[in-house]
Design an enzyme around this catalytic site. Sequence first.
Site, PDB file in Angstrom:
ATOM      1  N   ASP A 136     -24.838  23.558 -22.593  1.00 23.33           N
ATOM      2  CA  ASP A 136     -23.402  23.654 -22.867  1.00 23.33           C
ATOM      3  C   ASP A 136     -22.811  24.784 -22.034  1.00 23.33           C
ATOM      4  O   ASP A 136     -23.328  25.918 -22.042  1.00 23.33           O
ATOM      5  CB  ASP A 136     -23.166  23.936 -24.347  1.00 23.33           C
ATOM      6  CG  ASP A 136     -21.694  24.068 -24.656  1.00 23.33           C
ATOM      7  OD1 ASP A 136     -21.001  23.038 -24.695  1.00 23.33           O
ATOM      8  OD2 ASP A 136     -21.240  25.223 -24.821  1.00 23.33           O
TER       9      ASP A 136
ATOM     10  N   ASP B  92     -14.678  18.759 -19.669  1.00 15.65           N
ATOM     11  CA  ASP B  92     -13.549  18.357 -18.851  1.00 15.65           C
ATOM     12  C   ASP B  92     -13.423  19.148 -17.553  1.00 15.65           C
ATOM     13  O   ASP B  92     -12.408  19.061 -16.859  1.00 15.65           O
ATOM     14  CB  ASP B  92     -12.246  18.464 -19.648  1.00 15.65           C
ATOM     15  CG  ASP B  92     -12.062  19.837 -20.271  1.00 15.65           C
ATOM     16  OD1 ASP B  92     -12.894  20.727 -20.007  1.00 15.65           O
ATOM     17  OD2 ASP B  92     -11.096  20.025 -21.018  1.00 15.65           O
ATOM     18  N   GLY B  93     -14.449  19.937 -17.219  1.00 11.44           N
ATOM     19  CA  GLY B  93     -14.512  20.560 -15.901  1.00 11.44           C
ATOM     20  C   GLY B  93     -13.782  21.872 -15.737  1.00 11.44           C
ATOM     21  O   GLY B  93     -13.782  22.444 -14.646  1.00 11.44           O
TER      22      GLY B  93
ATOM     23  N   GLY C  96       0.796  -1.216   0.000  1.00 12.06           N
ATOM     24  CA  GLY C  96       0.000   0.000   0.000  1.00 12.06           C
ATOM     25  C   GLY C  96       0.825   1.261   0.000  1.00 12.06           C
ATOM     26  O   GLY C  96       0.277   2.367   0.034  1.00 12.06           O
ATOM     27  N   HIS C  97       2.177   1.101  -0.045  1.00 14.54           N
ATOM     28  CA  HIS C  97       3.070   2.260  -0.029  1.00 14.54           C
ATOM     29  C   HIS C  97       3.830   2.400  -1.344  1.00 14.54           C
ATOM     30  O   HIS C  97       4.858   3.075  -1.399  1.00 14.54           O
ATOM     31  CB  HIS C  97       4.062   2.134   1.124  1.00 14.54           C
ATOM     32  CG  HIS C  97       3.435   1.931   2.456  1.00 14.54           C
ATOM     33  ND1 HIS C  97       2.524   2.810   2.976  1.00 14.54           N
ATOM     34  CD2 HIS C  97       3.563   0.931   3.364  1.00 14.54           C
ATOM     35  CE1 HIS C  97       2.122   2.372   4.166  1.00 14.54           C
ATOM     36  NE2 HIS C  97       2.732   1.224   4.410  1.00 14.54           N
TER      37      HIS C  97
ATOM     38  N   HIS D 117      -0.413   4.991   7.454  1.00 15.05           N
ATOM     39  CA  HIS D 117      -1.391   3.911   7.626  1.00 15.05           C
ATOM     40  C   HIS D 117      -2.716   4.454   8.129  1.00 15.05           C
ATOM     41  O   HIS D 117      -3.433   3.794   8.870  1.00 15.05           O
ATOM     42  CB  HIS D 117      -0.860   2.865   8.626  1.00 15.05           C
ATOM     43  CG  HIS D 117       0.472   2.296   8.254  1.00 15.05           C
ATOM     44  ND1 HIS D 117       1.637   2.648   8.902  1.00 15.05           N
ATOM     45  CD2 HIS D 117       0.820   1.404   7.294  1.00 15.05           C
ATOM     46  CE1 HIS D 117       2.647   1.989   8.357  1.00 15.05           C
ATOM     47  NE2 HIS D 117       2.181   1.236   7.384  1.00 15.05           N
TER      48      HIS D 117
ATOM     49  N   LEU E 133     -20.551  27.205 -27.867  1.00 15.14           N
ATOM     50  CA  LEU E 133     -20.797  28.644 -27.685  1.00 15.14           C
ATOM     51  C   LEU E 133     -21.179  29.329 -28.994  1.00 15.14           C
ATOM     52  O   LEU E 133     -21.700  30.456 -28.990  1.00 15.14           O
ATOM     53  CB  LEU E 133     -19.589  29.317 -27.049  1.00 15.14           C
ATOM     54  CG  LEU E 133     -18.255  29.380 -27.825  1.00 15.14           C
ATOM     55  CD1 LEU E 133     -18.222  30.509 -28.831  1.00 15.14           C
ATOM     56  CD2 LEU E 133     -17.095  29.548 -26.843  1.00 15.14           C
TER      57      LEU E 133
ATOM     58  N   THR F 282      -9.428  26.036 -26.011  1.00 16.71           N
ATOM     59  CA  THR F 282     -10.328  26.251 -27.143  1.00 16.71           C
ATOM     60  C   THR F 282     -11.183  27.497 -26.963  1.00 16.71           C
ATOM     61  O   THR F 282     -11.313  28.332 -27.865  1.00 16.71           O
ATOM     62  CB  THR F 282     -11.237  25.029 -27.324  1.00 16.71           C
ATOM     63  OG1 THR F 282     -10.431  23.877 -27.551  1.00 16.71           O
ATOM     64  CG2 THR F 282     -12.178  25.218 -28.497  1.00 16.71           C
TER      65      THR F 282
ATOM     66  N   CYS G  46     -14.191  24.777 -17.778  1.00 13.87           N
ATOM     67  CA  CYS G  46     -14.777  25.939 -18.458  1.00 13.87           C
ATOM     68  C   CYS G  46     -15.063  27.087 -17.491  1.00 13.87           C
ATOM     69  O   CYS G  46     -14.808  28.253 -17.804  1.00 13.87           O
ATOM     70  CB  CYS G  46     -16.052  25.525 -19.187  1.00 13.87           C
ATOM     71  SG  CYS G  46     -16.784  26.850 -20.185  1.00 13.87           S
TER      72      CYS G  46
END
Length: 587
Positions: A571, A419-420, A59-60, A227, A515, A465, A422
């Site tokens: 949008d 994609d979060g 886990g490390h 841990h 847009l 964009t 904008c």
Amino acid sequence: MAIQSKHILGNDPSTLVLDSLKGVCELNHQLALDEANRVVYIASPDPSKVALICGGGSGHEPAHAGFVGDGILTAAVCGNVFASPNPRQVRRAIELVGNGKGTLIIVKNYTGEILNFGLAKEQFAARHPDKADKVKFLVVGDDVAVGRTQGSIVGRRGLVGTVLVYKIAGALARRGASIDEVYDIAETVTENLGTVGVGLEHCHVPGTATSESHLTENEIEIGMGIHNEAGNKRVSPVPPMDQLIDQLITMIISTEDKDRSFVPFRGGNQDQVIVLVNNLGGLSELELGSISGGVSRRLKAKGLSVQRLISGTFMTSLNMPGFSITLLLLPEEQYTRNLILSLLDEPTGTPGWKWSSCVPPARLQSSPKIPITVSATKKSEVPLKAPDPPAFNSAVERACNAIIRAEPEITRMDTIAGDGDCGLTLKGGATAVLQTIEEGKVSGEDIVSSLIVISQAAEEQMGGTIGALFSIFFSALTQGLRSSSTEAIDWSGALDSALDRLYTYTRARRPSRTLVDPLSAFVESIVSGKKLAEAVGAATTAAEQTKDVEAKAGRSAYVEGESLKKEQVTDPGAWGVKLILEALIQQ
């Protein structure tokens, strides 16, 4: 914040550790795997070199198996997630790689690891008395969050500083040093290590029930163990990065706090350090780069000489979102200091060790800014002035503020439909334009120059964009307005030509769920002779209708269509255009 409890498992949680070790061996052709004992080891170790063995709970990753290979470790023994391997597993590792030159076992300071690895060492010595003096044992404790009072019996926890011990001792072993020399350098490094970590949330162990969040949205925990152990303290609200880094560094280097002043820092610009910035598992490389630069800057500001800056994922706590800072104080004695640096810099053949520049980090040199000049119109040097300059300024300010206020909602939309980014992208552009208004660069006294500045802000502060689309449109609009007379501004012709110019760079046409939908609806309404309010209304309708439109362009084109229709989300770029246009006509 929510704990990330989803995992990708090859078969089921019970086989995850073994599956992972098999993957490590596929990556590194030097390695072999004893599946029954979960020992990853160099298949053909050099018997003339001291062998280094480490291990502990899984886990490390990449610790511990990711550091097995030429120049660091000879073998790693892996237990279940966060659980020490048993003595039988450790004895098997000693038998696989131990030799007459000697074996050094390095473990983190956790009770289970000390007991199980220590027992294995003693059992091996009892069975092989002729080799007993060739097996040495070293415990690394580098955590400064656990003070002397709290850790009076158990001592400091072992954290990612252990990896520096692996690297330096392993490089010396490869040079052919004796077991005593390897042990001595490992002990020297251990005595000069300090580490402290910070977590935004605890991690989740695969195969266990989903647990509740331990920390609030605006809370962090300083000094968390690897841990899921509780930290030294919780802090709310989350401080700015530089303030947080300052707190962490102070915990390591302070000599005034006698309870946790473990490393003999001297102060007064005398201290040379190696810095390791470690991702605890859940941070992005973007965040880690920012943190690494911040750590280096703050150390230099405090007068420490940073000889090496190493950053990456070395010892994790599964998927814990957090990081740790480790400082290795270099000895005053020049020979030992140079030896440690040379050993650290030696290349290795392991996937876990990240690239290092092998030189002190240089001071960042910024490129000089190139001033942007705005040439006068060809037709006349007289600025194109708005009929009501104060109203022009107010309209631009309203549009910018509307975008800034709407950022959370636009971000929510784009999280579903794109994609979060904008919301933050539009907010960045709006904030930049507001600043230019304060600086007097955007004003109704000179519309053409103002639009050039707005175009530049879109280009530089928004990017991507959407920034390019805005910048192209405003640049083209500027060109169209240059043909206007100072008495009668031809907005209709300028907007029409700007939209045509934009169409040469994008295939999006209404309806396309971009847009372009509200923008084209607005421009076409103006060109057809509609009043401004009617044109804005057409744009608003077009933006709202994007929630029912099949995506034909933009990021939404890559999102499954039925999912978008089900969510009924407009949008985000179109929504931003709508907000801008509505704000322009408000009183």
